[in-house]
Write an enzyme that holds these catalytic residues in place. Structure first.
Site, PDB file in Angstrom:
ATOM      1  N   CYS A 232       0.837  -1.175   0.000  1.00 25.19           N
ATOM      2  CA  CYS A 232       0.000   0.000   0.000  1.00 25.19           C
ATOM      3  C   CYS A 232       0.880   1.236   0.000  1.00 25.19           C
ATOM      4  O   CYS A 232       2.045   1.187  -0.350  1.00 25.19           O
ATOM      5  CB  CYS A 232      -0.902  -0.016   1.237  1.00 25.19           C
TER       6      CYS A 232
ATOM      7  N   SER B  60      -5.507  -4.361  -1.389  1.00 21.81           N
ATOM      8  CA  SER B  60      -5.932  -5.476  -0.532  1.00 21.81           C
ATOM      9  C   SER B  60      -5.292  -6.780  -0.998  1.00 21.81           C
ATOM     10  O   SER B  60      -5.540  -7.239  -2.109  1.00 21.81           O
ATOM     11  CB  SER B  60      -7.454  -5.610  -0.552  1.00 21.81           C
TER      12      SER B  60
ATOM     13  N   ASN C 121       2.929  -0.325   5.254  1.00 24.57           N
ATOM     14  CA  ASN C 121       3.115  -0.734   3.866  1.00 24.57           C
ATOM     15  C   ASN C 121       4.056  -1.928   3.832  1.00 24.57           C
ATOM     16  O   ASN C 121       5.183  -1.843   4.324  1.00 24.57           O
ATOM     17  CB  ASN C 121       3.709   0.431   3.059  1.00 24.57           C
TER      18      ASN C 121
ATOM     19  N   GLU D 277       4.499  -6.518   3.772  1.00 24.65           N
ATOM     20  CA  GLU D 277       3.951  -7.816   4.160  1.00 24.65           C
ATOM     21  C   GLU D 277       4.838  -8.410   5.249  1.00 24.65           C
ATOM     22  O   GLU D 277       6.070  -8.374   5.146  1.00 24.65           O
ATOM     23  CB  GLU D 277       3.901  -8.791   2.977  1.00 24.65           C
TER      24      GLU D 277
ATOM     25  N   SER E 247       9.751 -11.795  -7.545  1.00 26.19           N
ATOM     26  CA  SER E 247      10.819 -11.438  -8.467  1.00 26.19           C
ATOM     27  C   SER E 247      12.163 -11.807  -7.861  1.00 26.19           C
ATOM     28  O   SER E 247      12.251 -12.163  -6.688  1.00 26.19           O
ATOM     29  CB  SER E 247      10.757  -9.928  -8.773  1.00 26.19           C
ATOM     30  N   GLY E 248      13.230 -11.700  -8.655  1.00 21.99           N
ATOM     31  CA  GLY E 248      14.533 -12.235  -8.249  1.00 21.99           C
ATOM     32  C   GLY E 248      15.512 -11.220  -7.699  1.00 21.99           C
ATOM     33  O   GLY E 248      16.694 -11.541  -7.530  1.00 21.99           O
TER      34      GLY E 248
END
Length: 628
Positions: A2, A49, A72, A74, A356-357
């Site tokens: 977010c 979300s 913002n 995870e 992503s890497g």
């Protein structure tokens, strides 16, 4: 993922102001926008979300409403932390990770930070103490900007979120231009906006009664264990990376993956495809010399996953260059940022989350330049005075094969390596600039990092440097900003605290040789994919920009910018036009230098020109506010 923005203090229509600031970063969270306002603070939030779709609305308060959070990122271990906090008596009203941070702060204070596993930037407002607490994750995956102006403290995910506030002073930080010319970005933790700063990775801040305190909570350190075998580390990488990918796929929406032809993204896709049906996304070009689509297709066919290819044309790339700089907030000369913009745009048509890497090169020793200390080892056995003498002769001679080898071989790593970019070297860059500047040697930024690892080998020193400069200021900047430009959450399983706990122990000999890079990682990847994919060499700039710059479309557009008012204000016109002419004639490849100058002009026009994107938006917001 977010976006948040906010400011301290009252005295204005804070509710209206914070709404206009949220609008400026709405692309980060189109699903909902909310705010919290009291006499001490205004907090804004734009939500994308991902977890607990119907709950976890932010700004979020604790049970008694004394603490409010905007977050913002995870947190991948939030469920375990949640159980710990429930055992300690905390009552949860949602099923997401945001509330875990809030209760964790209540329980542990700043001590919660080292318990988190994930990517994060957040602020918590303590109403009782009138104190703001903010933090940025270990490696700087998520952005965090702040500024103190006119008695207010501003903070947010993007600088453009500050622009609508009348107390925010938008002023160009002119003396950063020489640094940008060398690094291709703004090194350090200030920005091209004067008095706007980036919170350092692994740090937290507290702002209370006008006083700002910043503390470090995490330090990147290496403790290599040479007694373990290559086979041991390969097995550990396999187990740890499998666990990291599994943790990073936690979501209430579908998770996809970016896929190039390199081993990093291929390894991510391979692990993810083992546990779910997978959609992957790749950038390509009509010019197959630069395109990675054939390698990506080979990997996707091998894994049995869907692959969606976005072909980028020269015209499309050029026409979106200003928009890219707008979303970056800070000028970035790395042309791959534009590619990430397009692949994110394509993936966002289908998904909200991709893996992503990024980070694999810094963690496991992946850049080709890391082989240089091995290539120079024999030469550097010669006496230093002899090497200095040969370098002095080489410098005054015309270009010849081996010239750079002789010059660099006379220098210690601390002087010759400032990171993956050295576009306009110090001592040369000022000749391209108009006017005088407070100019700093690149070592002003790099020496503090080298001082912390002075007892380690040269390759590890280079890794450490890149983790603190190149990775944060370029790789992670573009990863966040280009994905969020399209409301797409980008997760990076190589930049995981458990991965780093392993990588910091791997000896250099298992990372880099004269022949290849990421040795242990490639061996681990071979167990998940074929030999060709696991050993494919890294492509430094996989796009046809050097060829495009010779075309009329690019030549005419860039020449107009170079001779326009911004170009003439900051640069020696004749010098930068010579770069353009010599490149077009095929005499030299000046593509990186041309693009660095051009992207700065675009960025300045966007944010400081009267016709720029940000200027137009700010003007419109001002008109709307004046009529309310």
């Amino acid at each position: 993922m977010c976006g948040f923005v906010g400011f301290t203090g009252g005295g204005m229509d804070s509710a209206t102001l914070i709404d206009s600031m949220i609008d400026a970063i709405r692309h980060r969270g189109p699903d909902s926008q909310n705010s919290y306002v009291d006499d001490g603070i205004a907090m804004g939030f734009a939500r994308l979300s991902i977890i607990d779709l119907s709950g976890s609305v932010q700004p979020m308060s604790n049970e008694d409403g004394t603490k409010i959070i905007t977050f913002n990122g995870e947190i991948y271990n939030y469920q375990e932390l949640r159980e710990d906090l429930i055992q300690k008596g905390h009552i949860f009203r949602t099923h997401g990770d945001t509330e875990t941070i809030l209760h964790g702060y209540e329980e542990y204070g700043a001590g919660i930070l080292n318990k988190l596993r994930g990517m994060f930037a957040f602020v918590i407002w303590d109403k009782k103490e009138q104190k703001l607490f903010g933090a940025r994750d270990f490696f700087g995956i998520k952005p965090f900007y702040y500024a103190t102006m006119n008695g207010r403290f501003f903070y947010g995910s993007e600088i453009k979120g500050f622009l609508p506030h009348p107390d925010f002073v938008k002023e160009f930080n002119r003396d950063k231009l020489p640094d940008y010319m060398t690094f291709g970005c703004v090194p350090g933790y200030d920005t091209f906006f004067k008095n706007v700063w980036k919170l350092k990775p692994g740090h937290y801040l507290e702002y209370q009664q006008g006083e700002l305190k910043i503390e470090k909570y995490f330090e990147v350190t290496f403790d290599m264990d040479p007694d373990k075998t290559m086979e041991y580390y390969v097995e550990e990488i396999k187990k740890t990376f499998e666990d990291s990918v599994h943790a990073h796929k936690v979501s209430d929406v579908e998770v996809g993956c970016f896929l190039s032809s390199g081993v990093d993204s291929s390894y991510v896709a391979s692990e993810l495809s083992r546990v779910q049906k997978l959609r992957t996304y790749t950038i390509g070009f009509d010019d197959k010399r630069y395109s990675e689509d054939e390698g990506a297709k080979m990997v996707s066919d091998e894994l049995g996953v869907e692959n969606y290819l976005k072909i980028v044309s020269d015209e499309e790339y050029l026409n979106n260059a200003s928009l890219v700089q707008y979303h970056l907030d800070e000028p970035l000369a790395n042309p791959s940022a534009n590619l990430l913009f397009f692949v994110s745009q394509r993936a966002a048509e289908d998904l909200k989350v991709v893996l992503s890497g990024e980070g694999a090169d810094e963690m496991f020793g992946g850049y080709n330049v890391y082989k240089e200390p091995l290539d120079l080892a024999s030469y550097q056995k010669l006496p230093l005075p002899l090497r200095k003498g040969l370098a002095g002769i080489a410098k005054v001679l015309p270009r010849f094969k081996g010239k750079n080898f002789l010059i660099r071989g006379s220098l210690p790593i601390e002087e010759r390596y400032i990171g993956n970019s050295n576009i306009f070297p110090y001592g040369e860059r000022e000749s391209y600039l108009k006017g005088s500047y407070v100019s700093h040697r690149p070592q002003t930024y790099t020496k503090p990092f080298y001082d912390k690892v002075k007892n380690l080998d040269d390759i590890t020193k280079m890794q450490y440097m890149d983790m603190h400069v190149w990775m944060v200021q370029e790789i992670l900047l573009k990863a966040d900003k280009m994905s969020m430009a399209h409301s797409l959450e980008l997760r990076v399983p190589f930049l995981d605290k458990e991965i780093f706990a392993l990588a910091r122990r791997i000896p250099t000999k298992y990372k880099v040789s004269k022949e290849n890079t990421k040795l242990a990682l490639r061996q681990a990847a071979r167990t998940r994919m074929n030999e060709i994919s696991a050993n494919r060499r890294k492509m430094a700039f996989p796009l046809p920009l050097p060829e495009w710059l010779k075309e009329d479309l690019y030549y005419d557009t860039i020449k107009e910018a170079f001779t326009g008012p911004i170009g003439r204000e900051f640069f020696e016109t004749g010098k930068i036009l010579t770069l353009l002419e010599e490149h077009r004639a095929g005499r030299f490849n000046h593509s990186r230098r041309i693009w660095a100058v051009y992207t700065f002009i675009l960025w300045y026009q966007v944010f400081f020109g009267s016709e720029g994107i940000a200027a137009k938006e700010s003007s419109q917001k001002g008109k709307e506010l004046s009529h309310e």
